[in-house]
Design a protein around this motif. Structure first.
Motif, PDB file in Angstrom:
ATOM      1  N   UNK A 134       0.116   3.195 -10.356  1.00 18.51           N
ATOM      2  CA  UNK A 134      -0.656   4.171  -9.586  1.00 18.51           C
ATOM      3  C   UNK A 134      -1.527   3.508  -8.526  1.00 18.51           C
ATOM      4  N   UNK A 135      -1.599   2.185  -8.556  1.00 21.13           N
ATOM      5  CA  UNK A 135      -2.473   1.465  -7.633  1.00 21.13           C
ATOM      6  C   UNK A 135      -1.724   0.754  -6.515  1.00 21.13           C
ATOM      7  N   UNK A 136      -0.434   0.575  -6.667  1.00 18.21           N
ATOM      8  CA  UNK A 136       0.354  -0.196  -5.698  1.00 18.21           C
ATOM      9  C   UNK A 136       1.627   0.576  -5.355  1.00 18.21           C
ATOM     10  N   UNK A 137       2.334   0.097  -4.339  1.00 17.16           N
ATOM     11  CA  UNK A 137       3.660   0.632  -4.054  1.00 17.16           C
ATOM     12  C   UNK A 137       4.664  -0.008  -4.998  1.00 17.16           C
ATOM     13  N   UNK A 138       5.523   0.782  -5.572  1.00 19.95           N
ATOM     14  CA  UNK A 138       6.482   0.262  -6.545  1.00 19.95           C
ATOM     15  C   UNK A 138       7.863   0.821  -6.271  1.00 19.95           C
ATOM     16  N   UNK A 139       8.822  -0.075  -6.133  1.00 21.43           N
ATOM     17  CA  UNK A 139      10.228   0.303  -6.004  1.00 21.43           C
ATOM     18  C   UNK A 139      10.928  -0.139  -7.283  1.00 21.43           C
TER      19      UNK A 139
ATOM     20  N   UNK B 231       9.926  -3.952  -7.812  1.00 18.72           N
ATOM     21  CA  UNK B 231       9.205  -4.668  -6.760  1.00 18.72           C
ATOM     22  C   UNK B 231       7.878  -3.964  -6.526  1.00 18.72           C
ATOM     23  N   UNK B 232       6.790  -4.719  -6.649  1.00 16.45           N
ATOM     24  CA  UNK B 232       5.444  -4.193  -6.459  1.00 16.45           C
ATOM     25  C   UNK B 232       4.859  -4.781  -5.185  1.00 16.45           C
ATOM     26  N   UNK B 233       4.289  -3.931  -4.340  1.00 18.04           N
ATOM     27  CA  UNK B 233       3.746  -4.361  -3.059  1.00 18.04           C
ATOM     28  C   UNK B 233       2.388  -3.710  -2.827  1.00 18.04           C
ATOM     29  N   UNK B 234       1.517  -4.362  -2.057  1.00 14.83           N
ATOM     30  CA  UNK B 234       0.238  -3.725  -1.714  1.00 14.83           C
ATOM     31  C   UNK B 234       0.462  -2.511  -0.819  1.00 14.83           C
ATOM     32  N   UNK B 235      -0.360  -1.524  -0.981  1.00 14.79           N
ATOM     33  CA  UNK B 235      -0.215  -0.326  -0.164  1.00 14.79           C
ATOM     34  C   UNK B 235      -0.566  -0.584   1.301  1.00 14.79           C
ATOM     35  N   UNK B 236      -1.479  -1.474   1.520  1.00 18.16           N
ATOM     36  CA  UNK B 236      -1.803  -1.879   2.886  1.00 18.16           C
ATOM     37  C   UNK B 236      -1.154  -3.234   3.142  1.00 18.16           C
ATOM     38  N   UNK B 237      -0.107  -3.235   3.958  1.00 14.90           N
ATOM     39  CA  UNK B 237       0.675  -4.451   4.182  1.00 14.90           C
ATOM     40  C   UNK B 237       0.000  -5.348   5.213  1.00 14.90           C
TER      41      UNK B 237
ATOM     42  N   UNK C 259       9.162  -3.736 -17.487  1.00 14.85           N
ATOM     43  CA  UNK C 259       8.007  -2.865 -17.290  1.00 14.85           C
ATOM     44  C   UNK C 259       6.709  -3.524 -17.763  1.00 14.85           C
ATOM     45  N   UNK C 260       6.795  -4.489 -18.693  1.00 16.98           N
ATOM     46  CA  UNK C 260       5.586  -5.166 -19.159  1.00 16.98           C
ATOM     47  C   UNK C 260       4.948  -5.989 -18.041  1.00 16.98           C
ATOM     48  N   UNK C 261       5.765  -6.527 -17.142  1.00 18.28           N
ATOM     49  CA  UNK C 261       5.261  -7.400 -16.092  1.00 18.28           C
ATOM     50  C   UNK C 261       4.527  -6.631 -15.005  1.00 18.28           C
ATOM     51  N   UNK C 262       4.675  -5.314 -14.972  1.00 16.01           N
ATOM     52  CA  UNK C 262       3.946  -4.524 -13.991  1.00 16.01           C
ATOM     53  C   UNK C 262       2.448  -4.651 -14.135  1.00 16.01           C
ATOM     54  N   UNK C 263       1.982  -5.062 -15.317  1.00 15.53           N
ATOM     55  CA  UNK C 263       0.547  -5.237 -15.531  1.00 15.53           C
ATOM     56  C   UNK C 263      -0.040  -6.296 -14.595  1.00 15.53           C
ATOM     57  N   UNK C 264       0.788  -7.226 -14.122  1.00 15.28           N
ATOM     58  CA  UNK C 264       0.324  -8.270 -13.214  1.00 15.28           C
ATOM     59  C   UNK C 264       0.199  -7.780 -11.772  1.00 15.28           C
ATOM     60  N   UNK C 265       0.738  -6.612 -11.471  1.00 15.61           N
ATOM     61  CA  UNK C 265       0.887  -6.168 -10.087  1.00 15.61           C
ATOM     62  C   UNK C 265      -0.428  -5.963  -9.341  1.00 15.61           C
ATOM     63  N   UNK C 266      -1.438  -5.281  -9.904  1.00 11.43           N
ATOM     64  CA  UNK C 266      -2.645  -5.058  -9.105  1.00 11.43           C
ATOM     65  C   UNK C 266      -3.291  -6.351  -8.618  1.00 11.43           C
TER      66      UNK C 266
ATOM     67  N   UNK D  52      -2.719 -11.324  -0.641  1.00  8.95           N
ATOM     68  CA  UNK D  52      -1.652 -10.405  -1.033  1.00  8.95           C
ATOM     69  C   UNK D  52      -0.340 -11.155  -1.262  1.00  8.95           C
ATOM     70  N   UNK D  53       0.467 -10.586  -2.168  1.00  4.50           N
ATOM     71  CA  UNK D  53       1.794 -11.103  -2.463  1.00  4.50           C
ATOM     72  C   UNK D  53       2.623  -9.977  -3.050  1.00  4.50           C
ATOM     73  N   UNK D  54       3.914 -10.164  -3.075  1.00  3.44           N
ATOM     74  CA  UNK D  54       4.806  -9.240  -3.758  1.00  3.44           C
ATOM     75  C   UNK D  54       5.045  -9.738  -5.175  1.00  3.44           C
ATOM     76  N   UNK D  55       5.130  -8.812  -6.113  1.00  5.14           N
ATOM     77  CA  UNK D  55       5.511  -9.132  -7.483  1.00  5.14           C
ATOM     78  C   UNK D  55       6.877  -8.530  -7.754  1.00  5.14           C
ATOM     79  N   UNK D  56       7.784  -9.339  -8.269  1.00  2.00           N
ATOM     80  CA  UNK D  56       9.129  -8.873  -8.612  1.00  2.00           C
ATOM     81  C   UNK D  56       9.340  -9.097 -10.099  1.00  2.00           C
ATOM     82  N   UNK D  57       9.767  -8.054 -10.797  1.00  3.20           N
ATOM     83  CA  UNK D  57       9.969  -8.125 -12.247  1.00  3.20           C
ATOM     84  C   UNK D  57      11.409  -7.740 -12.569  1.00  3.20           C
ATOM     85  N   UNK D  58      12.266  -8.717 -12.860  1.00  2.00           N
ATOM     86  CA  UNK D  58      13.650  -8.398 -13.213  1.00  2.00           C
ATOM     87  C   UNK D  58      13.819  -8.176 -14.711  1.00  2.00           C
TER      88      UNK D  58
END
Length: 302
Positions: free
Chosen positions: A39-44, A59-65, A87-94, A100-106
């Motif tokens: 709910x805090x970041x952009x997520x694909x 893929x988690x990205x900041x809302x303001x690029x 889905x557990x790795x999404x906790x690292x996203x905020x 800023x960086x992108x987080x990718x969780x495969x």
């Protein structure tokens, strides 16, 4: 080699009930944190990096690029090699997206249906997808970092140290700019492998043949390493994690690349991951510094 025990991918073979309960609690908390993170970041979600239904990544990205391309941290989930949990790795996203960086969780094809070498091959395939496509999403393919928790830490270290997996995709040997394994097991050749033991259960789950264990142990590929490593485990972690982590750190200290080992006092195996994802955590501070200022990876953390 002992006869293979019958098992499926729904449990954690060889793990005592108390640890199974701790794992279940970790899953509950990590998934709750990941839902909040979304709910805090952009997520694909569920982007295909391969043809199998399990070969998907978030893929988690900041809302303001930012204006330029961002570094990318790929985090591989744990689950004792037998559970899927991107889905557990999404906790690292905020925290990561604020660098800023992108987080990718495969997520990966998992044991025991898929044993070694399928799991590290899937990690490499995910990295290949990221390297080829992440620029379209604002990421920098020349600034890729790899981490993971528990079995994900093992796989991150293995793929970083053994270049065969990434070379199979035509990727450069120096593509991974830093490796951040949390609480990994770096030697699958367990000394204790009596029937019913944890070692036997893990080896039966992930290996086709026990004699292949060294082939999938990161400790076997340390010589000549130049990739910076930040190794972490808890002072109350599993014995196999603490033992192999200390041995990997000692071996890495003799190599050209910088390696740092930190033992988080008072933390257990799952505590480390739940604490690390927080913006103020020691782990996140070090990772942010190394990602934002690559030259700092060659300096001792304060």
């Amino acid at each position: 080699m002992s006869p293979r025990d019958a098992s499926d991918d729904s449990g954690l073979p060889g793990m005592p009930v108390s640890e199974q309960n701790a794992a279940a609690r970790y899953v509950e908390l990590a998934e709750a944190q990941s839902r909040e993170a979304a709910s805090q970041v952009d997520c694909r979600r569920d982007v295909a990096y391969g043809p199998h239904p399990a070969q998907r990544l978030d893929i988690y990205a900041p809302r303001e690029r930012p204006a330029g391309r961002m570094p990318v941290l790929v985090m591989v989930h744990g689950g004792r090699w037998v559970r899927s949990g991107k889905q557990w790795m999404g906790a690292f996203a905020p925290a990561v997206t604020r660098f800023p960086a992108l987080l990718v969780a495969p997520t990966l094809r998992i044991a025991p249906k898929f044993r070694m070498p399928v799991l590290p091959e899937d990690v490499a395939a995910a990295l290949a997808w990221v390297h080829g496509h992440i620029a379209e999403l604002g990421g920098d393919p020349e600034r890729l970092y790899l981490g993971g928790h528990s079995s994900g830490g093992h796989l991150a270290a293995l793929v970083t140290l053994c270049h065969d997996y990434t070379a199979a995709h035509g990727l450069p040997a120096d593509m991974i700019k830093g490796c951040f394994p949390l609480c990994g097991t770096y030697d699958l050749d367990f000394a204790e492998r009596s029937p019913g033991s944890e070692g036997a259960a893990i080896m039966d789950s992930v290996l086709e043949r026990w004699e292949d264990a060294p082939r999938y142990s990161p400790l076997q590929y340390v010589r000549g390493n130049t990739t910076p490593f930040y190794l972490v485990y808890g002072s109350q972690d599993f014995p196999r994690v603490m033992d192999s982590g200390a041995r990997l750190a000692a071996a890495m200290a003799e190599q050209p690349g910088r390696s740092v080992l930190e033992v988080y006092e008072g933390q257990g195996h799952f505590d480390v991951a739940l604490q690390a994802c927080r913006a103020e955590s020691r782990w996140m501070q070090v990772v942010r510094e190394w990602v934002q200022h690559p030259e700092s990876a060659n300096q001792t953390p304060d």
